[in-house]
Design an enzyme around this catalytic site. Structure first.
Site, short mmCIF file in Angstrom:
data_model
loop_
_atom_site.label_atom_id
_atom_site.label_comp_id
_atom_site.label_asym_id
_atom_site.label_seq_id
_atom_site.Cartn_x
_atom_site.Cartn_y
_atom_site.Cartn_z
N ARG A 97 -97.13 -0.16 63.26
CA ARG A 97 -98.22 0.20 64.18
C ARG A 97 -99.50 0.42 63.37
O ARG A 97 -100.58 0.00 63.76
CB ARG A 97 -97.88 1.47 64.97
CG ARG A 97 -96.76 1.31 66.00
CD ARG A 97 -97.14 0.42 67.15
NE ARG A 97 -98.32 0.89 67.86
CZ ARG A 97 -98.31 1.80 68.85
NH1 ARG A 97 -97.16 2.33 69.23
NH2 ARG A 97 -99.42 2.14 69.47
N CYS B 228 -89.57 0.47 70.96
CA CYS B 228 -90.89 0.99 70.61
C CYS B 228 -90.87 2.49 70.34
O CYS B 228 -91.79 3.01 69.70
CB CYS B 228 -91.90 0.65 71.70
SG CYS B 228 -91.64 1.47 73.27
N HIS C 81 -98.49 -2.84 76.79
CA HIS C 81 -98.55 -2.06 75.54
C HIS C 81 -98.81 -3.03 74.38
O HIS C 81 -97.96 -3.25 73.51
CB HIS C 81 -97.22 -1.31 75.34
CG HIS C 81 -97.30 -0.18 74.36
ND1 HIS C 81 -98.44 0.14 73.66
CD2 HIS C 81 -96.35 0.70 73.96
CE1 HIS C 81 -98.19 1.17 72.88
NE2 HIS C 81 -96.94 1.54 73.05
N ARG D 59 -105.33 5.34 75.86
CA ARG D 59 -104.00 5.32 76.50
C ARG D 59 -104.15 5.91 77.89
O ARG D 59 -104.55 7.06 78.04
CB ARG D 59 -102.99 6.14 75.68
CG ARG D 59 -101.70 6.41 76.45
CD ARG D 59 -100.58 6.93 75.58
NE ARG D 59 -100.07 5.88 74.72
CZ ARG D 59 -98.90 5.94 74.08
NH1 ARG D 59 -98.14 7.02 74.18
NH2 ARG D 59 -98.50 4.94 73.33
N GLN E 145 -98.30 -2.18 70.54
CA GLN E 145 -96.90 -2.15 70.12
C GLN E 145 -96.40 -3.56 69.83
O GLN E 145 -95.65 -3.77 68.87
CB GLN E 145 -96.03 -1.51 71.21
CG GLN E 145 -94.57 -1.38 70.82
CD GLN E 145 -94.33 -0.39 69.70
OE1 GLN E 145 -94.80 0.73 69.77
NE2 GLN E 145 -93.60 -0.80 68.67
N ASP F 253 -86.38 -0.62 76.01
CA ASP F 253 -87.35 0.46 76.10
C ASP F 253 -86.74 1.53 77.00
O ASP F 253 -85.76 1.27 77.71
CB ASP F 253 -88.67 -0.08 76.69
CG ASP F 253 -89.81 0.95 76.66
OD1 ASP F 253 -89.68 1.97 75.94
OD2 ASP F 253 -90.81 0.74 77.36
N1 CP Z 1 -94.33 3.50 70.88
C1 CP Z 1 -95.29 4.38 71.22
O1 CP Z 1 -96.32 4.01 71.81
O2 CP Z 1 -95.04 5.66 70.82
P1 CP Z 1 -95.87 6.94 71.28
O3 CP Z 1 -95.68 7.09 72.77
O4 CP Z 1 -95.27 8.09 70.51
O5 CP Z 1 -97.31 6.72 70.94
#
Ligand code: CP
Length: 307
Positions: free
Chosen positions: A292, A264, A128, A101, A131, A224
């Site tokens: 997920r 998400c 992403h 990430r 997701q 989002d």
């Molecule tokens: N949706 C998502 O990626 O959540 P986090 O930021 O908690 O990992």
């Protein structure tokens, strides 16, 4: 050749379907696949905070018989001190895959170009894709199909989720609508890529500025946060411009009566979505959060088999 998952369009429609099929099978038999038995280790690196991604990868890697090595950039040499390419060369000697990430997509591209193990984008500023695998699995569970459905994303059109919906939705043969202010349009290169994919899958891509037009008759409504990680200083300006795109009961009523709502998470209740909608009967956010786990396990199994 090693396969990576850096953007949603790294998968063809057939490959995306195969991974979603595998995710459904893994969900019904949670401990049936052990490709990481040994155990092998998967590095899971975070430049940004996370709850769902951290937990679902850690649990998923353990479910697959492996060991998750969670690395915070703040406590490692990556992040200004050592390049993604040198980091990749070190990690590939010891781990089966790298999950990262980060901020710029270019770091992921550099890492993937310099390693023989699969690299997975666990969120970047641009995309992403993990997701989206979970969201598509959830939509398929609810609707029994993806191709032909209309999905509307509302809010910041340049957001990673908007970009991923454009690419993954088009890949799935969905009609993807993005509703956003003119100041927050999606990256035109992503729209062009999604358009090109949609031509081959029977989907379509349309950008709206009017939220009501975009939601009319939709099967799936998505939003989002308006303030993605790294944009905190822009909050006031964003709230002022994006207010009209809030998903509330009135806007949701313009979608199909059986439309579902996805987010998400984490959500800023009262901003991009009302509590009435996110906690209401059309919301399937908790299913998506669980998915997920299943979707990423399927992705890892598939990538390891194609490494
Ligand atoms: N949706 C998502 O990626 O959540 P986090 O930021 O908690 O990992």
């Amino acid at each position: 050749m090693t396969r990576h998952f850096l953007r949603d369009d790294d998968l063809t429609q057939a490959e995306q379907t195969a991974i979603l099929d595998l995710a459904a099978q893994i969900k019904s038999d949670r401990w049936g696949r052990k490709p990481l038995a040994g155990p092998e280790t998967v590095a899971v690196i975070f430049d940004k905070s996370s709850t769902r991604t951290r937990v679902s990868f850690a649990v998923g890697i353990a479910d697959l018989g492996g060991v998750p090595l969670i690395i915070s950039t703040a406590n490692s040499q990556l992040g200004g001190k050592e390049s993604p390419s040198d980091t990749a060369r070190v990690l590939e000697r010891q781990v089966a895959a790298i999950v990262w990430r980060t901020y710029a997509q270019s770091g992921l591209v550099e890492m993937a170009a310099n390693t023989t193990v699969p690299v997975i984008n666990a969120l970047s500023d641009e995309f992403h894709p993990c997701q989206l695998l979970a969201d598509l699995l959830t939509i398929r569970e609810q609707k029994g199909k993806l191709a032909g459905l209309t999905v509307t994303f509302l809010g910041d059109g340049a957001d990673n989720m908007a970009h991923s919906y454009l690419l993954a939705g088009a890949t799935a043969g969905m009609h993807v609508r993005v509703a956003c202010p003119a100041d927050y349009l999606p990256d035109e290169r992503v729209v062009a890529d999604a358009d090109a994919i949609a031509v081959t899958t029977g989907g379509s891509v349309t950008i709206y500025t009017d939220p009501a037009d975009a939601v009319a008759g939709a099967d799936v409504v998505v939003t989002d946060t308006w303030v993605s990680m790294g944009k905190e200083q822009e909050k006031a300006a964003r709230v002022a411009l994006l207010g009209a795109y809030k998903v509330d009961a009135e806007l949701m009523s313009l979608a199909k009566p059986d439309a579902i709502f996805l987010h998400c998470l984490p959500a800023d209740r009262g901003y991009e979505v009302s509590s009435e909608v996110i906690d209401g009967p059309q919301s399937v956010i908790w299913d998506a959060a669980e998915n997920r786990l299943h979707a990423q396990k399927a992705l890892m199994v598939w990538l390891l088999e194609h490494a």
